[in-house]
Design a protein around this motif. Structure first.
Motif, PDB file in Angstrom:
ATOM      1  N   THR A 295     -44.445 -12.822  -1.186  1.00 48.48           N
ATOM      2  CA  THR A 295     -45.313 -12.040  -2.069  1.00 48.48           C
ATOM      3  C   THR A 295     -46.772 -12.168  -1.661  1.00 48.48           C
ATOM      4  OG1 THR A 295     -43.784 -12.306  -3.923  1.00 48.48           O
ATOM      5  CG2 THR A 295     -46.058 -11.728  -4.464  1.00 48.48           C
ATOM      6  N   VAL A 296     -47.170 -13.380  -1.289  1.00 44.55           N
ATOM      7  CA  VAL A 296     -48.570 -13.662  -0.974  1.00 44.55           C
ATOM      8  C   VAL A 296     -48.902 -13.371   0.482  1.00 44.55           C
ATOM      9  CG1 VAL A 296     -50.303 -15.507  -0.871  1.00 44.55           C
ATOM     10  CG2 VAL A 296     -48.744 -15.355  -2.829  1.00 44.55           C
ATOM     11  N   THR A 297     -47.963 -13.648   1.388  1.00 44.36           N
ATOM     12  CA  THR A 297     -48.264 -13.499   2.815  1.00 44.36           C
ATOM     13  C   THR A 297     -48.130 -12.062   3.307  1.00 44.36           C
ATOM     14  OG1 THR A 297     -45.973 -14.074   3.380  1.00 44.36           O
ATOM     15  CG2 THR A 297     -47.580 -15.877   3.318  1.00 44.36           C
ATOM     16  N   SER A 298     -47.175 -11.300   2.757  1.00 41.06           N
ATOM     17  CA  SER A 298     -46.964  -9.943   3.271  1.00 41.06           C
ATOM     18  C   SER A 298     -46.587  -8.929   2.204  1.00 41.06           C
ATOM     19  CB  SER A 298     -45.858  -9.968   4.337  1.00 41.06           C
ATOM     20  OG  SER A 298     -44.622 -10.393   3.785  1.00 41.06           O
ATOM     21  N   GLY A 299     -46.597  -9.340   0.945  1.00 37.83           N
ATOM     22  CA  GLY A 299     -46.106  -8.464  -0.107  1.00 37.83           C
ATOM     23  C   GLY A 299     -47.166  -7.954  -1.051  1.00 37.83           C
ATOM     24  N   THR A 300     -46.803  -7.828  -2.313  1.00 36.84           N
ATOM     25  CA  THR A 300     -47.627  -7.140  -3.294  1.00 36.84           C
ATOM     26  C   THR A 300     -48.918  -7.872  -3.645  1.00 36.84           C
ATOM     27  OG1 THR A 300     -46.278  -8.170  -5.014  1.00 36.84           O
ATOM     28  CG2 THR A 300     -45.697  -5.923  -4.352  1.00 36.84           C
TER      29      THR A 300
ATOM     30  N   GLY B 199     -45.773 -16.936  -5.106  1.00 38.34           N
ATOM     31  CA  GLY B 199     -45.690 -16.377  -6.449  1.00 38.34           C
ATOM     32  C   GLY B 199     -44.946 -15.070  -6.515  1.00 38.34           C
ATOM     33  N   LYS B 200     -45.049 -14.435  -7.666  1.00 36.91           N
ATOM     34  CA  LYS B 200     -44.393 -13.150  -7.917  1.00 36.91           C
ATOM     35  C   LYS B 200     -45.284 -12.303  -8.807  1.00 36.91           C
ATOM     36  CE  LYS B 200     -41.206 -10.086  -7.664  1.00 36.91           C
ATOM     37  NZ  LYS B 200     -42.296  -9.083  -7.682  1.00 36.91           N
ATOM     38  N   THR B 201     -45.419 -11.044  -8.435  1.00 40.36           N
ATOM     39  CA  THR B 201     -46.130 -10.077  -9.259  1.00 40.36           C
ATOM     40  C   THR B 201     -45.139  -9.281 -10.100  1.00 40.36           C
ATOM     41  OG1 THR B 201     -46.019  -8.381  -7.541  1.00 40.36           O
ATOM     42  CG2 THR B 201     -47.943  -9.820  -7.523  1.00 40.36           C
ATOM     43  N   GLY B 202     -45.660  -8.620 -11.107  1.00 38.88           N
ATOM     44  CA  GLY B 202     -44.847  -7.726 -11.913  1.00 38.88           C
ATOM     45  C   GLY B 202     -45.749  -6.727 -12.603  1.00 38.88           C
ATOM     46  N   SER B 203     -45.292  -5.501 -12.734  1.00 41.52           N
ATOM     47  CA  SER B 203     -46.081  -4.513 -13.475  1.00 41.52           C
ATOM     48  C   SER B 203     -45.167  -3.526 -14.174  1.00 41.52           C
ATOM     49  CB  SER B 203     -47.049  -3.767 -12.544  1.00 41.52           C
ATOM     50  OG  SER B 203     -46.350  -2.938 -11.653  1.00 41.52           O
TER      51      SER B 203
END
Length: 468
Positions: A371-376, A393-397
């Motif tokens: 999530t942090v290195t190549s994601g959202t 970590g993890k994002t959410g929306s």
């Protein structure tokens, strides 16, 4: 079996209020909208088409091994067996996410139980006076608490909360909140009025790893970027793109999680994993904390939709930080602590309760790192001058439609290998906004690490090496 579970749902709905765990929170009407897919904060619309009872595959040998470590899965003994397992069924009926959002009806936390509102600063510590005059020190870091609260107020967040804790001990360092929309509102860090959205992929990912899916396992897909339907669950010649499970977590790819849930998870497997992470269960904390409700349906499409983050699932910010802390603690759940121990004895790391095996927890951390290195969250965490090294970590929306509300989450911890801080951040915005949850989550990590520096490692002098 379906009949028995329907009967159970009806029975639960009739439970007396006095028997409902965590009934001190607000009503939980539903929320509309759908979770992210790919880019940070892009609201999407998930289709809902009920299907037949789930015929997804079993968990496999990896799950059997993990089940042995974690206490095993109870034989299917019908209604009584299902109800006997904590968290397998919600303690109250879970409303549809597509109806009136629960945040619209949330009430302020009563001052009698709002310890943060009652706390006073004495000698650099926040202190609460109890009945009889006894004073208790809170674990809250006043500087960190003030910094995060100032951020929320400065950016005039309609609704916002940030929780920071030390994962090894459960010591809560910050419970910051602000509501420009309702200035009188208090208690947002402990209210489960926020749709979990793609944060639930942490639970789905854990269940998939336990079922034998590896971070490198690839699933191919087409479409499904803004909408998931039953056809997306089936393999097709049109499946031209392929993501590994790790990349799917990093980019929050809904269709991948829906397909993998359909192929590898049963309803009981996902329910049991959610229960281990304390969904549908009370969280012991001095400030009354809402139960985070999760309805996991038996129908094939409903199950897959929930696994992708589109389900009727709600989460409190405190619970979100504790979810991240499970991976940080090598798979152990540690209860949150708000009172400092009396006397000179320091608060030591807690033993905790096993949720995941250490091997699954390490693989889950690898997923969250994407999530942090190549994601959202990549862009936010690469901002010059504000980087947080080795964060995961993890994002959410998710978005409500009428009236419009944009929910954005971040949960995570840092550093990856020797975690010192775990966080959760939620922002609920109007159509025009200034900051979102990922930005606030990064700041919570960055500021938290500044206030909780790494312990100094003492090494013996070279001349003493080898001496008894």
């Amino acid at each position: 079996m379906r009949f028995h579970r329907r009967l159970l749902s009806a029975a639960v709905a009739l439970l007396p209020l006095a028997l409902v765990v965590g009934a001190t929170g607000p009503e939980h009407p539903a929320s509309a909208g759908a979770s992210e897919d790919g880019g940070v904060g892009a609201p999407s619309v998930g289709a809902a088409a009920p299907a037949s009872e789930s015929d997804a595959g079993s968990s496999g040998s990896a799950a059997v091994s993990a089940a042995a470590v974690l206490g095993g899965e109870s034989p299917d003994g019908g209604l009584a067996a299902l109800a006997a397992e904590p968290g397998m069924v919600p303690p109250v009926p879970v409303p549809s996410r597509e109806k009136a959002p629960p945040i619209a009806k949330v009430k302020p936390l009563p001052r009698s139980v709002d310890l943060m509102a009652r706390a006073t600063l004495e000698g650099g510590k926040l202190v609460v006076k109890e009945k009889g005059g006894k004073k208790q020190r809170l674990t809250i870091d006043p500087v960190l608490q003030a910094s995060l609260t100032k951020i929320l107020r400065s950016y005039e967040t309609p609704y916002g909360a940030a929780v920071v804790l030390e994962p090894s001990s459960g010591r809560v360092l910050a419970l910051a909140e602000h509501s420009a929309a309702r200035p009188e509102l208090r208690g947002l860090p402990v209210r489960a009025v926020f749709p979990a959205a793609s944060i639930f992929k942490v639970i789905t990912g854990s269940a998939l790893l336990e079922a034998g899916v590896t971070p490198e396992t690839e699933e191919c897909f087409h479409g499904g970027k803004r909408r998931i339907s039953e056809k997306h669950l089936q393999d097709s010649e049109r499946d031209a793109s392929c993501y590994s499970l790790a990349l799917a977590m990093g980019r929050s790819a809904n269709v991948i999680f829906a397909k993998l849930t359909n192929k590898h998870l049963t309803v009981d497997a996902l329910r049991r994993m959610a229960a281990r992470f304390r969904f549908n269960r009370e969280i012991a904390f001095p400030v009354p904390t809402d139960v985070s409700l999760a309805a996991i349906p038996e129908e094939t499409f409903g199950l897959a939709n929930t696994g992708a983050g589109f389900g009727d699932v709600y989460l409190s910010p405190l619970h979100g930080a504790l979810v991240a802390a499970v991976a940080a603690n090598e798979g152990r759940w540690v209860d949150p602590i708000l009172f400092e121990p009396e006397g000179p004895a320091p608060l030591l790391p807690a033993e905790g309760e096993p949720v995941l095996t250490p091997e699954v927890a390490r693989d889950l951390t690898a997923l969250l790192e994407e999530t942090v290195t190549s994601g959202t969250a990549r862009a936010v965490f690469r901002e010059r001058g504000f980087r947080v090294e080795d964060a995961v970590g993890k994002t959410g929306s998710l978005a409500d439609r009428e009236p419009f509300r944009d929910y954005s989450w971040f949960v995570g911890f840092a550093p990856k290998d020797k975690p010192r801080v775990a966080v959760a951040a939620i922002i609920v915005n109007d159509p025009k906004w200034r900051i979102r949850g990922t930005w606030l989550g990064r700041e919570a990590l960055r500021l938290g690490l500044e206030r909780l520096p790494a312990p100094v490692e003492v090494t013996a002098p070279a001349s003493a090496a080898g001496k008894p």
